[in-house]
Each structure stands twice: as C-alpha cells, then as structure tokens.
Design a protein around this motif. Structure first.
Motif, PDB file in Angstrom:
ATOM      1  N   GLN A   1       0.948  -1.248   0.093  1.00 30.97           N
ATOM      2  CA  GLN A   1      -0.091  -0.096   0.195  1.00 30.97           C
ATOM      3  C   GLN A   1       0.877   1.123  -0.058  1.00 30.97           C
ATOM      4  N   ILE A   2       2.016   1.381   1.013  1.00 30.32           N
ATOM      5  CA  ILE A   2       2.737   2.504   0.992  1.00 30.32           C
ATOM      6  C   ILE A   2       3.519   2.485  -0.365  1.00 30.32           C
ATOM      7  N   LYS A   3       4.109   1.467  -1.078  1.00 36.05           N
ATOM      8  CA  LYS A   3       4.663   1.503  -2.399  1.00 36.05           C
ATOM      9  C   LYS A   3       3.920   2.000  -3.269  1.00 36.05           C
ATOM     10  N   ASP A   4       2.365   1.375  -3.191  1.00 34.59           N
ATOM     11  CA  ASP A   4       1.693   2.110  -4.325  1.00 34.59           C
ATOM     12  C   ASP A   4       1.451   3.692  -4.299  1.00 34.59           C
ATOM     13  N   LEU A   5       1.133   3.953  -3.289  1.00 31.80           N
ATOM     14  CA  LEU A   5       0.970   5.487  -2.863  1.00 31.80           C
ATOM     15  C   LEU A   5       2.047   6.291  -3.621  1.00 31.80           C
ATOM     16  N   VAL A   6       3.375   5.813  -3.052  1.00 31.04           N
ATOM     17  CA  VAL A   6       4.631   6.543  -3.331  1.00 31.04           C
ATOM     18  C   VAL A   6       4.781   6.577  -4.854  1.00 31.04           C
ATOM     19  N   MET A   7       4.761   5.583  -5.612  1.00 26.20           N
ATOM     20  CA  MET A   7       5.014   5.323  -7.084  1.00 26.20           C
ATOM     21  C   MET A   7       4.029   5.771  -7.897  1.00 26.20           C
ATOM     22  N   ALA A   8       2.884   6.041  -7.468  1.00 27.86           N
ATOM     23  CA  ALA A   8       1.731   6.738  -8.172  1.00 27.86           C
ATOM     24  C   ALA A   8       2.153   7.873  -8.564  1.00 27.86           C
ATOM     25  N   HIS A   9       3.379   8.541  -8.153  1.00 24.66           N
ATOM     26  CA  HIS A   9       3.644   9.853  -8.392  1.00 24.66           C
ATOM     27  C   HIS A   9       4.917   9.783  -9.624  1.00 24.66           C
ATOM     28  N   GLU A  10       4.622  10.028 -10.789  1.00 29.44           N
ATOM     29  CA  GLU A  10       5.649   9.794 -11.934  1.00 29.44           C
ATOM     30  C   GLU A  10       7.069  10.681 -11.675  1.00 29.44           C
ATOM     31  N   GLU A  11       7.145  11.572 -10.543  1.00 29.45           N
ATOM     32  CA  GLU A  11       8.308  12.033 -10.619  1.00 29.45           C
ATOM     33  C   GLU A  11       8.924  11.228  -9.635  1.00 29.45           C
ATOM     34  N   ILE A  12       8.760  10.246  -8.973  1.00 35.19           N
ATOM     35  CA  ILE A  12       9.281   9.288  -7.997  1.00 35.19           C
ATOM     36  C   ILE A  12       9.915   8.040  -8.791  1.00 35.19           C
ATOM     37  N   LEU A  13      10.975   7.928  -9.070  1.00 36.23           N
ATOM     38  CA  LEU A  13      11.864   7.012  -9.841  1.00 36.23           C
ATOM     39  C   LEU A  13      11.932   5.561  -9.033  1.00 36.23           C
ATOM     40  N   GLY A  14      11.986   5.468  -7.912  1.00 30.75           N
ATOM     41  CA  GLY A  14      11.999   4.433  -7.054  1.00 30.75           C
ATOM     42  C   GLY A  14      12.126   4.408  -5.437  1.00 30.75           C
ATOM     43  N   ILE A  15      11.982   3.446  -4.792  1.00 31.60           N
ATOM     44  CA  ILE A  15      12.036   3.653  -3.315  1.00 31.60           C
ATOM     45  C   ILE A  15      12.698   2.544  -2.570  1.00 31.60           C
ATOM     46  N   HIS A  16      13.367   2.712  -1.520  1.00 35.50           N
ATOM     47  CA  HIS A  16      13.994   1.580  -0.895  1.00 35.50           C
ATOM     48  C   HIS A  16      14.135   2.198   0.382  1.00 35.50           C
TER      49      HIS A  16
ATOM     50  N   ASP B   1       6.590  16.481   0.498  1.00 34.55           N
ATOM     51  CA  ASP B   1       5.599  16.918   1.684  1.00 34.55           C
ATOM     52  C   ASP B   1       4.273  16.237   1.375  1.00 34.55           C
ATOM     53  N   ARG B   2       3.676  16.461   0.168  1.00 33.22           N
ATOM     54  CA  ARG B   2       2.348  16.123   0.035  1.00 33.22           C
ATOM     55  C   ARG B   2       2.237  14.650  -0.121  1.00 33.22           C
ATOM     56  N   ILE B   3       3.201  13.694  -0.376  1.00 30.63           N
ATOM     57  CA  ILE B   3       3.173  12.318  -0.396  1.00 30.63           C
ATOM     58  C   ILE B   3       3.120  11.940   1.071  1.00 30.63           C
ATOM     59  N   GLU B   4       4.195  12.547   2.061  1.00 33.03           N
ATOM     60  CA  GLU B   4       3.816  12.329   3.406  1.00 33.03           C
ATOM     61  C   GLU B   4       2.625  12.169   4.199  1.00 33.03           C
ATOM     62  N   HIS B   5       1.838  13.409   3.624  1.00 27.50           N
ATOM     63  CA  HIS B   5       0.663  13.588   4.224  1.00 27.50           C
ATOM     64  C   HIS B   5      -0.397  12.588   3.568  1.00 27.50           C
ATOM     65  N   GLU B   6      -0.140  12.387   2.491  1.00 25.34           N
ATOM     66  CA  GLU B   6      -1.187  11.555   1.721  1.00 25.34           C
ATOM     67  C   GLU B   6      -1.025   9.983   2.544  1.00 25.34           C
ATOM     68  N   ILE B   7       0.246   9.568   2.684  1.00 27.55           N
ATOM     69  CA  ILE B   7       0.374   8.212   3.527  1.00 27.55           C
ATOM     70  C   ILE B   7      -0.126   8.426   4.782  1.00 27.55           C
ATOM     71  N   SER B   8       0.196   9.497   5.721  1.00 26.65           N
ATOM     72  CA  SER B   8      -0.380   9.571   7.076  1.00 26.65           C
ATOM     73  C   SER B   8      -1.752   9.397   6.919  1.00 26.65           C
ATOM     74  N   SER B   9      -2.580  10.206   6.007  1.00 24.67           N
ATOM     75  CA  SER B   9      -4.019  10.153   6.207  1.00 24.67           C
ATOM     76  C   SER B   9      -4.636   8.839   5.692  1.00 24.67           C
ATOM     77  N   LYS B  10      -4.174   8.036   4.720  1.00 27.11           N
ATOM     78  CA  LYS B  10      -4.555   7.015   4.080  1.00 27.11           C
ATOM     79  C   LYS B  10      -4.132   5.761   4.843  1.00 27.11           C
ATOM     80  N   CYS B  11      -3.014   5.714   5.615  1.00 24.65           N
ATOM     81  CA  CYS B  11      -2.664   4.530   6.057  1.00 24.65           C
ATOM     82  C   CYS B  11      -2.541   4.589   7.546  1.00 24.65           C
TER      83      CYS B  11
END
Length: 388
Positions: free
Chosen positions: A234-249, A283-293
C-alpha cells in the motif's frame, strides 16, 4: 450482544482502524468480559456450595481469575490511549501488547496447574459425583465461554488486537477444560470409568500450547516484527503513483502500538529536477500516506543522476553482475564518483535475512567482478536486510 452495545456506545463503530474506536472496543469487551465472568463465578459458587462439589467451586474460582484477565484487557486499552508525554514521546500503545502477554502468562500458568492437579488425581484417584445442578451449570458455562471466544476473536481480528486474541484463547481454553470436566463426569456416570485425571493432563497440555502461542503473538510486536506485506505494498503504490518518483528503498516501519505507526523511506528523484517542487511533492506524499494508512510518514529524498550515458552503461553492467549471482537480488542508491586515481562505484544491495550466502561472500564476488571491468574501479557496497 456486543454488536448491539457497540452500536449504542461506540461512535463510528465500523471505523476499526481509528485508534479511538479500537480503544472503545477493547474497553467494551473487557468490561463485558468482567460482567460475564463474575456472573459465572456467582452461579458456579452457589451451585458448588449447594451440591457440595469441590470441582465446581474450583471452576468458579477459575472464572474469578478470568474476570481479572478481562480487567487486564480493559486497563491495557485504557492506558494505551493516553497521550504522549515527555517520558513516552511515542505514546503508550505498546501497553496493549504487555496486557496480552500478561494474559498469555496466566493461560500458561493455568495449564501447568491443571497438569499438576491431574497428575495428583492419577496418583490419588477420587470418585466423581454427577449432580444435575452441576451439569446444568457446566453446560451454561461452556455456552457462555464459547460465546466469549467468538466475540473476542471476531473483534480481535477487526481491530487487529493481540490482547483480544489472547483473551479469545483464554476463553477457548476454559471451554475445553470445562467440557472435559463435563464429559469425564458423564462417562463415569454411565460406564464407571474414571478418566477425569487423564483427560485433565491432555487438556493441560493443550492449554499450555495455546498459552505459549498467544505469548509468541504478543512478544513479537514488542521485540519488533516485519510489517505486513499488504501494508508495504500500500505504501509503495501510494508513493510510486507519482511519476516524479523513480524508485523507493529503505522502507522501515516503526510500531509503537496499534494506531501508532511511523514509516520512513527513501524516494529516488531526478537530480536535475527543481528541488523546491520536488520538496513540495515529498511533503504532499507524506501527508497522503499519513491520512490513508493511519501512520506518520517521513520520506528522505534521494537525488539520482538520470540520462548520463557513462553512469547508465555502468549501471547496466552492475545489473548483469548481480543477476549472474542471483536474479532476485536488487540494489539501489547507485552513483559513480570519479577521482584522480580511481573511480568509486557506490550502491546498496538488498538481501533477505536468511540469504543462502554470507554478506562477505556477496561483497567479495561483486567487488571482483567490478575490478575486472576496470582495474581502477572499486566497489563501495553496503548491504541492507529486508524485502524493500
């Protein structure tokens, strides 16, 4: 009954991920458990005194101890909902796990005591008595305990509570123990065979096993256990939904109790991008994760060089080197630093905790392969453990 009470006394009673709703369910079930166990204690004690049955009086005292377990549940949820303070900046959520552990210890102790008393009965057999009042009370007790098992288990699953699961295990253990007492009494009445003590040993072993499993479930989150794969996805999908993010680890989940989860991760972005715009996105992704998860999220921004021919070519070679060792291995934070005498190839490798090769073997293998690409090229490799 619990469904009716929850609708009457719990606001937004279907919002199970809400910490306030979870706490309300825990206190409601704890209080209701105290009430039922005290009713059973009074009924069994009265029947035991009237029929002069030591077994029923002992079972009544067991229900009194069960009331104490329900009280631990109620108190645990009450303390866990306290706000953070200077001594506990992340709140008191882990008290719920401690409450579950205490109940598990009580179950284990009950198993030991039952085995001990059963062995004593094997060594010193006693005649059983079959009284109608006693049988009726035992049947009522079994039905009530079955009901308590089902509602504690159901609520425990909905709010994902280890203490509720431990309480359900406690109710199931009581159900099995009381059922064996009833069956043994009826077998003796109709066949004359006294199997009470032998059945008691078997039940004691079952209760001991259940208590140890319940303790394991409560100890794991206290020690630190891996997050659920669904939560990670769920976290991965929320972050990678933004095209500016190239990868997470380097995703790390810190569990300070149910509803008190902190998430940190590294997000790879184009180093040539506008840093102010990227920072705003993070910042927006952080708030999105916090509210949805239902957690607190912190994201570290990792700039990586994009569309550089030399870096891209070298990265492809490293991909092949790692694939030759194991196609399942991944790496991240790849960058190249050229110096006057040598070039450092820097990256992190992600290995499972139970990987078939040692860290030293992996490092030596990759470094040798990198040196063969260019004698002046050195690998600066760090090894991470986990799944993402």
């Amino acid at each position: 009954m619990i469904k009716i009470l929850s609708k009457l006394f719990i606001k937004d009673h279907t919002d199970y991920s809400n910490p306030a709703v979870r706490s309300a369910y825990g206190k409601l079930c704890g209080g209701f458990g105290i009430f039922l166990n005290i009713c059973l204690f009074i009924g069994k004690l009265s029947a035991g005194l009237l029929s002069n049955s030591i077994a029923i009086i002992a079972d009544a005292l067991n229900n009194l101890s069960d009331a104490a377990s329900s009280a631990i549940t109620l108190i645990g949820f009450k303390i866990s909902e306290q706000k953070p303070d200077k001594d506990h900046p992340y709140g008191h959520g882990r008290v719920e796990y401690i409450a579950g552990l205490l109940i598990s210890i009580a179950i284990v102790f009950m198993g030991f005591e039952l085995i001990k008393s059963s062995i004593d009965k094997i060594m010193h057999p006693q005649a059983l008595s079959c009284d109608l009042i006693a049988i009726v009370i035992l049947v009522i007790s079994i039905l009530v305990k079955i009901y308590m098992f089902f509602y504690n288990r159901a609520i425990g699953k909905k709010i994902e509570s280890v203490v509720m699961s431990a309480t359900a295990t406690d109710s199931l253990s009581d159900t099995v123990a009381t059922s064996v007492v009833l069956i043994s009494t009826l077998v003796f009445q109709f066949t004359g065979l006294n199997v009470d003590a032998y059945c008691g040993v078997l039940v004691g072993l079952f209760i001991l096993y259940s208590g140890c499993n319940a303790a394991k479930e409560t100890i794991s989150p206290l020690l630190g256990q891996p997050p659920k794969p669904e939560f990670v996805e769920q976290i991965k999908d929320l972050v990678m939904a933004h095209e500016e993010i190239l990868g997470i680890h380097d995703l790390i989940v810190h569990d300070y109790g149910p509803g008190r989860v902190m998430v940190s991760l590294h997000a790879e972005v184009d180093s040539n991008g506008n840093i102010m715009e990227i920072h705003d996105l993070i910042d927006r992704i952080e708030h999105e994760i916090s509210s949805k998860c239902s957690c607190q999220a912190v994201i570290h921004m990792d700039p990586i060089l994009v569309n550089d021919p030399y870096t891209d070519e070298l990265k492809e070679k490293i991909i092949q080197i790692i694939a030759d060792l194991d196609p399942e291995i991944s790496f991240h934070d790849f960058r190249v630093v050229k110096g006057p005498t040598h070039t450092n190839v820097i990256f992190d490798i992600l290995l499972p905790f139970d990987y078939k090769y040692t860290d030293e073997f992996v490092l030596n293998y990759i470094n040798k392969k990198i040196s063969r690409l260019d004698g002046d090229m050195h690998g600066v490799i760090s090894i991470d453990k986990g799944t993402l």
